[in-house]
Structures are given as C-alpha cells and as structure tokens.
Design a protein around this motif. Structure first.
Motif, PDB file in Angstrom:
ATOM      1  N   THR A   1     -88.946 -11.841  -3.617  1.00 19.13           N
ATOM      2  CA  THR A   1     -89.830 -12.933  -3.197  1.00 19.13           C
ATOM      3  C   THR A   1     -89.040 -14.230  -3.056  1.00 19.13           C
TER       4      THR A   1
ATOM      5  N   GLN B   1     -96.221 -16.379  -1.573  1.00 19.23           N
ATOM      6  CA  GLN B   1     -97.047 -15.749  -2.602  1.00 19.23           C
ATOM      7  C   GLN B   1     -97.145 -14.268  -2.277  1.00 19.23           C
TER       8      GLN B   1
ATOM      9  N   GLU C   1     -93.230 -21.849   0.028  1.00 17.80           N
ATOM     10  CA  GLU C   1     -93.691 -20.928  -1.001  1.00 17.80           C
ATOM     11  C   GLU C   1     -94.083 -19.613  -0.351  1.00 17.80           C
TER      12      GLU C   1
ATOM     13  N   TYR D   1     -95.632 -15.997  -7.090  1.00 21.18           N
ATOM     14  CA  TYR D   1     -95.116 -16.629  -5.892  1.00 21.18           C
ATOM     15  C   TYR D   1     -93.772 -17.253  -6.215  1.00 21.18           C
TER      16      TYR D   1
END
Length: 134
Positions: A86, A116, A114, A122
């Motif tokens: 991520t 998520q 960002e 996130y």
C-alpha cells in the motif's frame, strides 16, 4: 490580498496485487482502492481550477484500474520496481499526479496522496524537500 487554494479529491479504482512475504497477501487478491490526493497553489488555470481532478482520475484509471499491479515495471522488482505494498502504491500514484501538476502552466503543488486499501488500513505518501528542511 494573497491567498492559497487547496483541493482534496478522492476516487476509487479496483486493482489486484500480491505482496510476497506478507502471509495470506502473498496470494493474488484485489482491492477497491480509495485514492485521495491534496493539491495546493496560489494560481488557478484558465478554467479557474488548480487542476482538473477528472484528468487525475482518468490518468490513473486508464493505466491501473482492473489490472494486476505486479505486472507493471514500477511494481516488479525484477524490472527495477518495488513490491506493490500500500505504501509503494501511494508513492507511485504520488509521482504520477505530481507529473500532471508539473505539466500545468500554474504548477500546483501536490502535497500528499493516500491509498486506502481496506476500511482499516491506508498509507499516505508525501515528498519531503530536504533543501527546504521540511
């Protein structure tokens, strides 16, 4: 009187990936990623926008939506990329949006991106300019 504009936008794309060495995430699986970004600037473009957020959304959708991230060079260690955690997805998307900002005449500043991955997780990426000491 001088002022500053801030634009925050979010949208969703669906991608699959696998994260070697991360337990059950080693298996191919997918996410409906919520992408949120923040752009700032003191000048608007001819449309009175910092950036047309539809352009950002379409650029990322066109390349990544409904694709297997590990197949892209930027997410393939054998091709010089990084595993699509991520955090790395947020960083890659940051630089893609950054390039769109830099191509504009008014040169808005991308503050952060960002990504998520789930309701509980996130990652945010923002560039720290060491010359500015921030």
């Amino acid at each position: 009187m001088p002022g500053k504009y801030t634009l925050v936008k979010h949208f969703w794309i669906s991608c699959a990936h696998r994260v070697p060495g991360a337990g059950k995430c080693e298996r191919v699986h997918g996410h409906n990623y919520k992408i949120t970004f923040c752009v700032e600037g003191t000048k608007l473009d001819q449309m009175q926008m910092l950036i047309d957020f539809r352009q950002v959304k379409h650029a990322l959708e066109k390349k990544y939506d409904h694709h297997f991230l590990n197949e892209f060079p930027e997410f393939d260690p054998e091709q010089g990329g990084s595993i699509p955690s991520t955090e790395k997805v947020a960083e890659v998307f940051y630089w893609a949006i950054h390039d769109l900002c830099q191509a504009k005449e008014n040169k808005p500043t991308l503050k952060w991106v960002e990504v998520q991955e789930t309701n509980e997780a996130y990652a945010r990426f923002e560039w720290i300019d060491e010359q500015e000491g921030t």
